[in-house]
Design a protein around this motif. Structure first.
Motif: not given
Ligand code: PLP
Length: 320
Positions: A1-2, A4, A48, A51, A152, A155, A158, A190, A194, A230, A234
């Motif tokens: 995951m990037t 946040r 969104k 991220f 991006v 996420q 998710v 997402g 998720g 995504t 992640m």
């Protein structure tokens, strides 16, 4: 995951729509209040943007560039997120400047965004031109696609499913179906990813707002691409296919942003039975699908995912 960048007030409430369920005379209806994410009137784009902003900051960007319709909720939330992160915001809007700004457009201006107008079909191209001009000025633009719908941004949804699964466990609420407005796709993509990751087994039904059934180029293919990109961002092993996506294309009405009976009725019912405001373009249309199915006795326990947008109501006074 990037990374946040915290912007939203989470978790958003999960609540029963007791009076409206009773009025419609069917199984229980619930609502997930992503209209309450908190950033300058909130909405789904805030999840969104947590991220997207983090990615922009990681890339040392100083200008956010995005595009949308004149009444874009995404643009309004991006303008607010830019302020919070100390970035400049440049918006490309479809159409031409109205005499008197209203709704989201008024808010874009109050939030200090620089606004450029162009024909609807030229928005992506115009963003690239402006990005080039910004680079020539020695600045670093970060281009967010329409709706923030890429690997991006998605996420955020998710993690929204992880949030919902925890709420389901804590509340004992068990919706068979989630209904959500679907347009640029990041929200539904997402959510479907998720659901696989965190174990939600009900159906996720996207109500298409502006995309018809397009044969082999179908929207489901786009949704699967966003979801899989995504998953890559992640670094999770799960993958989805277009067959994992359920869409209803029966509510396109007379086109994007054109308010008809469906939206008017849904907005009035939600306002008058629950004191909750839907928007004229997305959630009015998506909740209209639930109303129609409820009248036909054709639904089980349903969760309506409110994605925000009520600021646009003020620009639609005549149609409502
Ligand atoms: C209020 C509202 N609901 C739903 C959507 C659709 O979300 P997505 O573009 O992620 O499909 C949008 C944005 O386009 C929106 O502004």
């Amino acid at each position: 995951m990037t990374n946040r960048y915290m912007l939203a007030q989470l978790p958003t409430p999960l609540e029963p729509l007791t009076r409206l369920s009773a009025f419609l005379g069917g199984p229980p209806l619930y609502i997930k209040r992503d209209d309450q994410t908190g950033l300058a009137f909130g909405g789904n784009k805030t999840r969104k943007l947590e991220f997207l902003i983090a990615d922009a900051l990681a890339q040392k960007a100083d200008v956010l560039l995005t595009a949308g319709a004149a009444q874009s909720n995404h643009c309004r939330q991006t303008a607010a997120a830019a302020v919070r992160a100390g970035l400049k915001c440049v918006l490309v809007l479809g159409g031409s400047a109205p005499g008197s700004p209203n709704g989201n457009l008024l808010l874009d201006q109050l939030l200090g965004a620089e606004i450029h107008w162009t024909e609807r079909e030229r928005r992506a191209e115009r963003m690239e031109e402006l990005a080039e001009e910004i680079r020539k000025e020695g600045k670093r633009p970060y281009v967010i696609p329409i709706g923030g719908s890429n690997g991006v941004g998605a996420q955020g949804y998710v993690l929204a499913m992880q949030e919902l699964v925890a709420q389901i466990k804590n509340t004992g609420i068990h919706p068979d179906t989630i209904v959500v407005a679907s347009s640029s796709g990041g929200t539904q993509a997402g959510m479907v990813l998720g659901a696989k990751l965190y174990g939600y087994e009900g159906k996720i039904l996207g109500i298409s707002i502006d995309k018809g059934d397009r044969g082999p180029e179908r929207y489901e293919v786009e949704l699967a691409e966003i979801a899989n990109s995504t998953a890559e961002v992640m670094e999770v092993d799960v993958r989805v296919t277009p067959e994992d996506f359920f869409l209803d294309y029966g509510y396109l009405g007379d086109g994007y942003g054109i308010v008809g009976f469906t939206e008017r009725e849904a907005i009035a019912l939600m306002a008058r039975h629950e004191g909750i405001l839907l928007d004229p373009v997305y959630t009015g249309r998506a909740f209209g699908a639930i109303v129609k199915n409820a009248k036909a006795g054709m639904y089980g326990s349903t969760l309506f995912w409110h994605t925000g947008g009520a600021a646009a109501l003020f620009a639609y006074g005549k149609d409502l």
